[in-house]
Design an enzyme around this catalytic site. Structure first.
Site, PDB file in Angstrom:
ATOM      1  N   GLU A  22       0.841  -1.206   0.000  1.00 58.03           N
ATOM      2  CA  GLU A  22       0.000   0.000   0.000  1.00 58.03           C
ATOM      3  C   GLU A  22       0.873   1.251   0.000  1.00 58.03           C
ATOM      4  OE1 GLU A  22      -2.747   1.367  -0.279  1.00 58.03           O
ATOM      5  OE2 GLU A  22      -4.418   0.015   0.100  1.00 58.03           O
ATOM      6  N   ASN A 106      -5.979   6.518   7.536  1.00 60.36           N
ATOM      7  CA  ASN A 106      -5.654   5.674   6.393  1.00 60.36           C
ATOM      8  C   ASN A 106      -4.552   6.242   5.509  1.00 60.36           C
ATOM      9  OD1 ASN A 106      -5.844   3.553   4.563  1.00 60.36           O
ATOM     10  ND2 ASN A 106      -7.609   4.396   3.487  1.00 60.36           N
ATOM     11  N   ASN A 156      -9.915   6.864   0.688  1.00 59.85           N
ATOM     12  CA  ASN A 156      -8.727   6.129   0.296  1.00 59.85           C
ATOM     13  C   ASN A 156      -7.706   7.091  -0.303  1.00 59.85           C
ATOM     14  OD1 ASN A 156      -8.162   3.309   0.826  1.00 59.85           O
ATOM     15  ND2 ASN A 156     -10.178   2.883  -0.027  1.00 59.85           N
ATOM     16  N   ASP A 203      -9.346   3.011  -5.039  1.00 62.67           N
ATOM     17  CA  ASP A 203      -8.517   2.899  -3.836  1.00 62.67           C
ATOM     18  C   ASP A 203      -7.378   3.908  -3.967  1.00 62.67           C
ATOM     19  OD1 ASP A 203      -6.975   1.991  -1.618  1.00 62.67           O
ATOM     20  OD2 ASP A 203      -7.820   0.002  -1.816  1.00 62.67           O
TER      21      ASP A 203
END
Length: 298
Positions: A22, A106, A156, A203
């Site tokens: 990520e 996040n 996101n 995302d």
């Protein structure tokens, strides 16, 4: 609307054996990423050679970017702390976000002026339900922290245009990219739909020099390049969920994709190592923030 051009034939695996890659960032000639589930921050060169650059006290979520002076920032999501790596390698607290939300944070992006935007903060869902609405917070260069947006439908990826005037955020559960104007004081205003993505769930995202956004999509297993207004131009299909993407390489025209098999939130921390970094040739170089060039700060 015509179907986007597929560039699948150009996709190749750079490296594998990751948990969940990520927050990919192109920095100092390598792709840096967070290997969720391990606490590792990994750098990978274009030949696939990888190195663990740092291990942080976080499992997931955690995301990275750099301040204009080159110091690394890490958002430790569940702990509610924005960490900063000092010159001697130690991690210190850059900002404490627990006052704004007790729920996980996040994604992070640092714009060209040193403003830090962090999103998340939505309530953790019960099994089978969505995360609750999240927020975006701003950490100013002087350390001041404040909320600048709310009611984000599972926040996101984020990106900032090269003029530092627009922030784009992926609202995964609303299936859209949403834009805000950025004021001189870093405040966000004029919220609007930048692109309605139909049945896609964006995302991680990045910007290119033709004003388009690339977004990764986990359930649909692809990355798509879209123009403001929603016209989809290019697509890279893979055999597993796409979590994020970043433009990089020597000329900024390589699209790097972090992908892994998706088994649900409850199985994200496991011994499975299905994560990969893939690459494909892109039609336009990266631009804006997160920057594909460490020397591209204003």
């Amino acid at each position: 609307m015509p179907s986007p051009r597929s560039v699948t034939e150009n996709a190749k695996v750079i490296t594998g054996g990751l948990a969940f890659g990520e927050s990919p960032r192109w920095h100092e000639g390598r792709l840096w990423l967070c290997n969720w589930g391990t606490g590792e921050i990994v750098a990978v060169d274009e030949g696939g050679k990888s190195k663990v650059m740092l291990t942080v006290p976080a499992v997931l979520p955690y995301s990275i970017d750099w301040l204009p002076d080159g110091r690394l920032l890490v958002i430790s999501g569940r702990e509610g702390l924005l960490l900063r790596q000092e010159a001697d390698g130690t991690l210190v607290t850059h900002a404490d976000l627990r006052q704004l939300s007790k729920n996980p944070w996040n994604e992070i992006v640092v714009d060209g002026r040193g403003n830090v935007y962090v999103n998340g903060g939505g309530p953790v869902p019960a099994p089978g339900e969505h995360f609750g609405p999240g927020t975006i917070v701003l950490i100013m260069p002087d350390g001041a922290v404040r909320q600048v947006a709310e009611n984000i439908a599972f926040a996101n990826g984020m990106a900032v245009t090269p003029d530092n005037k627009t922030l784009i955020v992926a609202e995964s559960h609303a299936r859209r990219l949403t834009a805000f104007d950025i004021g001189d004081d870093g405040e966000l205003s004029n919220r609007r739909v930048w692109a309605d993505l139909g049945n896609d769930y964006p995302d991680g995202i990045c910007l290119d020099a033709e004003g388009c956004v690339w977004y990764a999509d986990v359930p649909n297993r692809h990355c798509v390049r879209v123009r403001e207004g929603g016209t989809k131009l290019d697509r890279v299909e893979v055999d597993r969920g796409c979590f994020a993407c970043m433009l990089g390489g020597a000329d900024g025209r390589t699209l790097f994709i972090t992908a892994a098999e998706w088994r649900g939130f409850e199985h994200m921390v496991s011994d499975a190592r299905t994560g990969q970094v893939l690459s494909a040739e892109a039609p336009a170089p990266g631009i804006g923030w997160p920057s594909y060039s460490s020397g591209n700060r204003w």
